[in-house]
Design a protein around this motif. Structure first.
Motif, PDB file in Angstrom:
ATOM      1  N   VAL A   6      49.951  43.417  34.630  1.00 19.48           N
ATOM      2  CA  VAL A   6      48.777  42.862  35.159  1.00 19.48           C
ATOM      3  C   VAL A   6      48.816  42.479  36.314  1.00 19.48           C
ATOM      4  CG1 VAL A   6      47.256  40.944  34.735  1.00 19.48           C
ATOM      5  CG2 VAL A   6      48.316  41.867  32.619  1.00 19.48           C
ATOM      6  N   THR A   8      46.893  41.224  40.105  1.00 20.43           N
ATOM      7  CA  THR A   8      45.967  39.827  40.175  1.00 20.43           C
ATOM      8  C   THR A   8      45.576  40.058  41.675  1.00 20.43           C
ATOM      9  OG1 THR A   8      45.668  37.572  40.203  1.00 20.43           O
ATOM     10  CG2 THR A   8      47.712  38.175  40.595  1.00 20.43           C
ATOM     11  N   LEU A  38      51.346  33.469  38.386  1.00 15.75           N
ATOM     12  CA  LEU A  38      50.293  34.587  38.106  1.00 15.75           C
ATOM     13  C   LEU A  38      50.261  35.524  39.371  1.00 15.75           C
ATOM     14  CD1 LEU A  38      47.477  32.333  36.484  1.00 15.75           C
ATOM     15  CD2 LEU A  38      48.539  34.481  35.453  1.00 15.75           C
ATOM     16  N   ASN A  44      51.444  36.590  32.639  1.00 17.43           N
ATOM     17  CA  ASN A  44      50.421  37.139  32.266  1.00 17.43           C
ATOM     18  C   ASN A  44      49.233  35.887  31.728  1.00 17.43           C
ATOM     19  OD1 ASN A  44      50.805  39.744  32.890  1.00 17.43           O
ATOM     20  ND2 ASN A  44      51.654  40.179  30.872  1.00 17.43           N
ATOM     21  N   PRO A  45      48.104  36.024  32.061  1.00 15.57           N
ATOM     22  CA  PRO A  45      47.291  34.821  31.491  1.00 15.57           C
ATOM     23  C   PRO A  45      46.780  35.087  30.248  1.00 15.57           C
ATOM     24  CG  PRO A  45      46.053  36.585  33.064  1.00 15.57           C
ATOM     25  CD  PRO A  45      47.567  36.718  33.030  1.00 15.57           C
ATOM     26  N   ALA A  50      42.413  33.392  32.116  1.00 12.82           N
ATOM     27  CA  ALA A  50      41.683  34.526  32.972  1.00 12.82           C
ATOM     28  C   ALA A  50      40.174  34.166  33.218  1.00 12.82           C
ATOM     29  CB  ALA A  50      42.178  35.897  32.333  1.00 12.82           C
ATOM     30  N   TYR A  51      39.361  33.840  32.132  1.00 13.96           N
ATOM     31  CA  TYR A  51      37.966  33.846  32.131  1.00 13.96           C
ATOM     32  C   TYR A  51      37.725  32.381  33.114  1.00 13.96           C
ATOM     33  CZ  TYR A  51      33.284  32.275  30.809  1.00 13.96           C
ATOM     34  OH  TYR A  51      32.134  31.757  30.701  1.00 13.96           O
ATOM     35  N   ILE A  61      36.159  38.891  35.141  1.00 14.74           N
ATOM     36  CA  ILE A  61      37.711  38.911  34.980  1.00 14.74           C
ATOM     37  C   ILE A  61      38.116  40.023  35.732  1.00 14.74           C
ATOM     38  CG2 ILE A  61      39.578  39.149  33.288  1.00 14.74           C
ATOM     39  CD1 ILE A  61      37.825  37.518  31.527  1.00 14.74           C
ATOM     40  N   PHE A  65      41.635  40.513  37.667  1.00  8.13           N
ATOM     41  CA  PHE A  65      42.584  41.204  37.066  1.00  8.13           C
ATOM     42  C   PHE A  65      42.780  42.672  36.847  1.00  8.13           C
ATOM     43  CE2 PHE A  65      42.482  36.359  35.883  1.00  8.13           C
ATOM     44  CZ  PHE A  65      43.741  36.306  36.246  1.00  8.13           C
TER      45      PHE A  65
END
Length: 70
Positions: A6, A8, A38, A44-45, A50-51, A61, A65
């Motif tokens: 992921v 970010t 993060l 990883n969220p 993430a939302y 999102i 991400f």
């Protein structure tokens, strides 16, 4: 088996909004260290986190991400 990573853009969005890690952490209900991890790609969220982060910056999102297969 492919590894999923992921990526970010949290740090970039924080800079655009002149926001510190602890300010974002307070807004989404986590510790500052979580935001740090993060941003460094060490954590990883969850979908909910993430939302919540995307909602703070009023973006999707996917704008913050990205999932990359290696």
């Amino acid at each position: 088996m492919m590894k999923m990573i992921v990526k970010t853009r949290i740090k970039e969005y924080r800079a655009k909004h002149n926001m510190k890690q602890d300010e974002l952490a307070n807004l989404v209900g986590v510790r500052r260290e979580t935001i740090y991890h993060l941003e460094k790609g060490r954590y990883n969220p969850s979908l909910v986190l993430a939302y919540s982060i995307a909602k703070v910056f009023e973006v999707t999102i996917e704008e913050i991400f990205e999932i990359i297969e290696e």
